[in-house]
Design a protein around this motif. Structure first.
Motif, PDB file in Angstrom:
ATOM      1  N   LYS A   1       2.637  -2.631   4.191  1.00 53.81           N
ATOM      2  CA  LYS A   1       2.000  -3.825   3.693  1.00 53.81           C
ATOM      3  C   LYS A   1       0.748  -4.130   4.634  1.00 53.81           C
ATOM      4  O   LYS A   1       0.026  -4.908   4.408  1.00 53.81           O
ATOM      5  CB  LYS A   1       2.927  -5.007   3.725  1.00 53.81           C
ATOM      6  CG  LYS A   1       4.129  -4.911   2.540  1.00 53.81           C
ATOM      7  CD  LYS A   1       5.034  -6.245   2.619  1.00 53.81           C
ATOM      8  CE  LYS A   1       4.755  -7.430   3.293  1.00 53.81           C
ATOM      9  NZ  LYS A   1       5.933  -8.368   3.391  1.00 53.81           N
ATOM     10  N   ASN A   2       0.752  -3.358   5.649  1.00 50.91           N
ATOM     11  CA  ASN A   2      -0.293  -3.568   6.539  1.00 50.91           C
ATOM     12  C   ASN A   2      -1.409  -2.759   6.644  1.00 50.91           C
ATOM     13  O   ASN A   2      -1.430  -1.317   6.795  1.00 50.91           O
ATOM     14  CB  ASN A   2       0.414  -3.698   8.102  1.00 50.91           C
ATOM     15  CG  ASN A   2      -0.224  -4.221   9.025  1.00 50.91           C
ATOM     16  OD1 ASN A   2      -1.381  -3.670   9.450  1.00 50.91           O
ATOM     17  ND2 ASN A   2       0.102  -5.520   9.670  1.00 50.91           N
TER      18      ASN A   2
ATOM     19  N   TYR B   1       0.705  -1.050   0.122  1.00 52.96           N
ATOM     20  CA  TYR B   1       0.045  -0.102  -0.162  1.00 52.96           C
ATOM     21  C   TYR B   1       0.759   1.089  -0.028  1.00 52.96           C
ATOM     22  O   TYR B   1       1.932   1.448   0.919  1.00 52.96           O
ATOM     23  CB  TYR B   1      -0.948   0.228   1.223  1.00 52.96           C
ATOM     24  CG  TYR B   1      -1.862  -1.128   1.445  1.00 52.96           C
ATOM     25  CD1 TYR B   1      -3.024  -1.411   0.683  1.00 52.96           C
ATOM     26  CD2 TYR B   1      -1.563  -2.358   2.022  1.00 52.96           C
ATOM     27  CE1 TYR B   1      -3.888  -2.546   0.514  1.00 52.96           C
ATOM     28  CE2 TYR B   1      -2.235  -3.264   2.385  1.00 52.96           C
ATOM     29  CZ  TYR B   1      -3.378  -3.451   1.527  1.00 52.96           C
ATOM     30  OH  TYR B   1      -3.988  -4.534   1.512  1.00 52.96           O
ATOM     31  N   PHE B   2       0.596   2.212  -0.934  1.00 50.58           N
ATOM     32  CA  PHE B   2       1.134   3.393  -1.212  1.00 50.58           C
ATOM     33  C   PHE B   2       0.338   4.759  -0.423  1.00 50.58           C
ATOM     34  O   PHE B   2      -0.795   4.545  -1.141  1.00 50.58           O
ATOM     35  CB  PHE B   2       1.613   3.360  -2.302  1.00 50.58           C
ATOM     36  CG  PHE B   2       2.767   2.809  -2.696  1.00 50.58           C
ATOM     37  CD1 PHE B   2       4.401   3.420  -3.119  1.00 50.58           C
ATOM     38  CD2 PHE B   2       2.968   1.425  -3.146  1.00 50.58           C
ATOM     39  CE1 PHE B   2       5.394   2.694  -3.442  1.00 50.58           C
ATOM     40  CE2 PHE B   2       3.893   0.728  -3.628  1.00 50.58           C
ATOM     41  CZ  PHE B   2       5.223   1.248  -3.642  1.00 50.58           C
TER      42      PHE B   2
ATOM     43  N   LYS C   1      -3.176   3.571  -2.485  1.00 50.26           N
ATOM     44  CA  LYS C   1      -3.022   2.981  -3.819  1.00 50.26           C
ATOM     45  C   LYS C   1      -2.287   1.655  -3.514  1.00 50.26           C
ATOM     46  O   LYS C   1      -1.232   1.629  -2.804  1.00 50.26           O
ATOM     47  CB  LYS C   1      -2.168   3.926  -4.898  1.00 50.26           C
ATOM     48  CG  LYS C   1      -2.976   4.901  -5.286  1.00 50.26           C
ATOM     49  CD  LYS C   1      -3.995   4.977  -6.142  1.00 50.26           C
ATOM     50  CE  LYS C   1      -4.812   6.289  -6.350  1.00 50.26           C
ATOM     51  NZ  LYS C   1      -5.947   6.238  -7.164  1.00 50.26           N
ATOM     52  N   GLU C   2      -2.603   0.643  -4.257  1.00 52.44           N
ATOM     53  CA  GLU C   2      -1.981  -0.740  -4.076  1.00 52.44           C
ATOM     54  C   GLU C   2      -1.375  -1.060  -5.262  1.00 52.44           C
ATOM     55  O   GLU C   2      -1.612  -1.154  -6.270  1.00 52.44           O
ATOM     56  CB  GLU C   2      -3.103  -1.809  -3.906  1.00 52.44           C
ATOM     57  CG  GLU C   2      -2.543  -2.898  -3.366  1.00 52.44           C
ATOM     58  CD  GLU C   2      -3.751  -4.094  -2.998  1.00 52.44           C
ATOM     59  OE1 GLU C   2      -3.320  -5.088  -2.575  1.00 52.44           O
ATOM     60  OE2 GLU C   2      -4.678  -3.548  -2.530  1.00 52.44           O
TER      61      GLU C   2
ATOM     62  N   VAL D   1       2.459  11.456  -6.358  1.00 45.15           N
ATOM     63  CA  VAL D   1       3.218  11.636  -5.289  1.00 45.15           C
ATOM     64  C   VAL D   1       2.763  10.594  -4.096  1.00 45.15           C
ATOM     65  O   VAL D   1       1.574  10.731  -3.231  1.00 45.15           O
ATOM     66  CB  VAL D   1       3.596  12.888  -4.683  1.00 45.15           C
ATOM     67  CG1 VAL D   1       4.504  12.993  -3.674  1.00 45.15           C
ATOM     68  CG2 VAL D   1       3.960  13.708  -5.870  1.00 45.15           C
ATOM     69  N   PHE D   2       3.741   9.857  -3.642  1.00 42.28           N
ATOM     70  CA  PHE D   2       3.640   9.024  -2.401  1.00 42.28           C
ATOM     71  C   PHE D   2       4.326   9.496  -1.199  1.00 42.28           C
ATOM     72  O   PHE D   2       5.590   9.519  -1.112  1.00 42.28           O
ATOM     73  CB  PHE D   2       3.973   7.617  -2.680  1.00 42.28           C
ATOM     74  CG  PHE D   2       2.910   7.083  -3.942  1.00 42.28           C
ATOM     75  CD1 PHE D   2       1.535   6.948  -3.770  1.00 42.28           C
ATOM     76  CD2 PHE D   2       3.385   7.048  -5.196  1.00 42.28           C
ATOM     77  CE1 PHE D   2       0.849   6.324  -4.807  1.00 42.28           C
ATOM     78  CE2 PHE D   2       2.736   6.668  -6.449  1.00 42.28           C
ATOM     79  CZ  PHE D   2       1.492   6.562  -6.200  1.00 42.28           C
ATOM     80  N   ILE D   3       3.884   9.381  -0.004  1.00 42.31           N
ATOM     81  CA  ILE D   3       4.417   9.819   1.320  1.00 42.31           C
ATOM     82  C   ILE D   3       4.733   8.854   2.101  1.00 42.31           C
ATOM     83  O   ILE D   3       4.870   8.993   3.466  1.00 42.31           O
ATOM     84  CB  ILE D   3       3.952  11.159   1.881  1.00 42.31           C
ATOM     85  CG1 ILE D   3       2.453  10.992   2.050  1.00 42.31           C
ATOM     86  CG2 ILE D   3       4.182  12.169   0.849  1.00 42.31           C
ATOM     87  CD1 ILE D   3       1.743  12.274   2.557  1.00 42.31           C
TER      88      ILE D   3
END
Length: 153
Positions: free
Chosen positions: A83-84, A43-44, A105-106, A77-79
């Motif tokens: 995985k949980n 997961y992002f 987002k996965e 952009v991912f911050i």
């Protein structure tokens, strides 16, 4: 002499079919489905979508670490990465307190070394409530992702 004919013929027939089976495995290898290295769902935490690198830098000047990907000319952009599901909620609450709206987002990640490190980061994040520790672990996770996936991918 007659008692040896049947075992010899049986051995030759079994050997023939075993050899045929082995060769067929190599010639039909495009039908095989790989079982290793297919990746894990990760997961992002998405902070936003921007139209240029200048816009990304302007809106993320308060962030020490982030990653982005370009899709159709837009900068996603991912911050945060985890995985949980419990850690996803904790990260979203953490950023919500700071005034940021985030989305999840996965994606599949194949780099086993990063996935192992991510398990360790998730274990710490799951147990802590200290916001400074949460921020530090998130930064370390992003830095490790850059090092092991982005720079080596």
């Amino acid at each position: 002499m007659k008692k040896y004919i049947f075992p010899v013929l049986l051995s030759i027939i079994v050997g023939f079919f075993t050899t045929k089976f082995m060769f067929d495995q190599y010639t039909n290898k495009e039908k095989l489905v790989p079982t290793f290295g297919v990746g894990e769902n990760v997961y992002f935490i998405q902070q936003g979508i921007y139209s240029s690198t200048e816009s990304v830098k302007e809106h993320l000047k308060n962030f020490n670490n982030y990653v982005y990907t370009i899709i159709n000319g837009k900068y996603y952009v991912f911050i945060g990465i985890t995985k949980n599901q419990d850690v996803v909620k904790k990260m979203q609450e953490f950023y919500s307190k700071k005034g940021y709206i985030t989305y999840v987002k996965e994606f599949k990640v194949k780099t086993s070394e990063f996935l192992l490190a991510l398990d360790n980061f998730d274990a710490v994040l799951k147990e802590t409530t200290d916001e400074e520790v949460i921020q530090n672990i998130i930064n370390q996770t992003i830095a490790k992702y850059k090092e092991l996936v982005v720079d080596n991918g």
